[in-house]
Design a protein around this motif. Structure first.
Motif, PDB file in Angstrom:
ATOM      1  N   LYS A 166       0.865  -1.187   0.000  1.00 24.45           N
ATOM      2  CA  LYS A 166       0.000   0.000   0.000  1.00 24.45           C
ATOM      3  C   LYS A 166       0.898   1.232   0.000  1.00 24.45           C
ATOM      4  CE  LYS A 166      -3.630   0.246   2.500  1.00 24.45           C
ATOM      5  NZ  LYS A 166      -4.499   0.292   3.703  1.00 24.45           N
ATOM      6  N   VAL A 196      -2.113   3.967  -3.605  1.00 25.85           N
ATOM      7  CA  VAL A 196      -3.368   3.961  -2.853  1.00 25.85           C
ATOM      8  C   VAL A 196      -3.873   5.365  -2.565  1.00 25.85           C
ATOM      9  CG1 VAL A 196      -2.888   1.720  -1.814  1.00 25.85           C
ATOM     10  CG2 VAL A 196      -2.177   3.808  -0.614  1.00 25.85           C
ATOM     11  N   PRO A 220      -1.497   4.232   4.175  1.00 23.76           N
ATOM     12  CA  PRO A 220      -0.521   3.474   3.369  1.00 23.76           C
ATOM     13  C   PRO A 220       0.572   2.877   4.242  1.00 23.76           C
ATOM     14  CG  PRO A 220      -0.076   5.826   3.233  1.00 23.76           C
ATOM     15  CD  PRO A 220      -1.359   5.691   4.005  1.00 23.76           C
TER      16      PRO A 220
END
Length: 376
Positions: A166, A196, A220
């Motif tokens: 992420k 993301v 993230p």
């Protein structure tokens, strides 16, 4: 290995430049003048100052050797603004500088590029990894450093290897930031991933509140930062205040020393990609040479990644002059640089040819600590 947190003095650089002109005149031959437009004021100033000082450390030593035609730098401040850079570049070309050297930044270099191409002035070692300055190929443009795509690929490889998939991107809203974003997006796409969250900051601004809010909400694993050191430092501080506990990765253009100085103890754990070897490693021949040159110079310069890149760029340029056929001309400098084929500069390999003007793809990761050190 400890970073000495010392600021550079432009006065020393100016005095050295004037000294270079005087010595060349005393030898009866005018110096070869390199024109540099770079930020010497404003929030990106340390990048221009440090690169310039590193180049000066090498050239002062080079010029002191008997029988050599002096090479000096005429530097103009563009404040990291494209329009000022374009005006500076036109002024330098009108003054018939031998080559343009050591420009700092993507947007500024892009503003200068058409002028350099139009007048066929060598444009050497800009501090940018943007593909837009590398493609299409230009005969008079030479890049020393790896591309932002190369840096992004290493970041993404490292993060995903650690299971951190992420990944958010905080980027400067200009050609530099978008070039870095393209590199990260490309590297993620190859793994069927995408950012993301995205957040932006304007060039020469530290207004990061909206970017912090949007990125922190996505939670993230890591944030890749593509900006100048003041904005990136502001983002790191504000994100941590907002409770974000992930990792920050920065591209080399941030300026490792400048970012470390700006963050102080908050630098702990921040990662930075590097496109030259560590100037703090005594195991590296180039670093040892550079450290000794800085020590001998005694002009306020200190060893860091940005100043080392300037030192190396000047060293490679003068090697191009050495290899140039006949008396130095712009065309012979280009030919001389193209003759640098897999050549070692203290363990750092540089390779150009008639069809390749990107000298290196070297990239490695380093980590900042909270007590002013860099670990690679």
């Amino acid at each position: 290995m400890t970073i000495n947190r010392r600021r550079f003095s432009l006065a020393a650089g100016a005095a050295a430049t004037l000294g270079g002109f005087g010595l060349a005149r005393a030898q009866g031959e005018a110096p070869l003048v390199l024109g540099q437009s770079a930020p010497f004021s404003g929030p990106a100033a340390q990048l221009g100052i440090q690169f310039h000082q590193g180049a000066k450390v090498f050239l002062d030593s080079y010029n002191a050797q008997p029988g050599r035609r002096n090479v000096v730098i005429k530097n103009l401040d563009d404040g990291y603004e494209s329009e000022r850079c374009a005006a500076n570049t036109q002024k330098l070309i009108d003054e018939d500088v031998f080559a343009l050297f050591g420009y700092i930044g993507t947007s500024t270099s892009l503003a200068a590029l058409p002028l350099a191409v139009k007048d066929r002035v060598p444009f050497i070692a800009p501090l940018t990894g943007a593909m837009s300055l590398r493609e299409p190929f230009q005969k008079n443009v030479f890049h020393l450093r790896a591309s932002y795509n190369d840096e992004a690929a290493l970041m993404v490889k490292q993060l995903t290897h650690l299971g951190q998939k992420k990944i958010a991107v905080f980027y400067q809203n200009d050609a530099y930031g978008k070039a870095g974003l393209d590199g990260v997006t490309l590297a993620l796409e190859q793994l069927q991933l995408k950012p993301v969250a995205l957040g932006t900051v304007e060039r020469n601004s530290v207004d990061v509140a909206a970017a912090v809010k949007g990125i922190a909400a996505a939670r993230p694993d890591a944030v890749v930062q593509i900006g100048a050191y003041k904005a990136c430092a502001a983002f790191i501080r504000e994100a941590r205040k907002a409770g974000y506990g992930g990792t920050f990765f920065n591209m080399s253009f941030v300026g490792t020393q400048a970012l470390a100085d700006e963050l102080g103890k908050d630098a702990a754990g921040v990662m930075v990609t590097q496109v030259v070897p560590s100037p703090y490693s005594q195991a590296n021949a180039l670093a040892r040479e550079f450290a000794e040159a800085v020590r001998k110079a005694g002009n306020g310069a200190s060893a860091n990644f940005s100043s080392m890149e300037g030192y190396l760029a000047a060293k490679v340029l003068t090697e191009g002059l050495r290899k140039a056929p006949g008396r130095p001309t712009r065309d012979s400098l280009i030919a001389g640089l193209e003759g640098i084929d897999r050549q070692q500069f203290g363990g750092f390999e540089v390779s150009f040819s008639a069809k390749n003007h990107v000298g290196s793809k070297f990239v490695e990761l380093s980590m900042l600590t909270g007590d002013g050190r860099v670990r690679t």
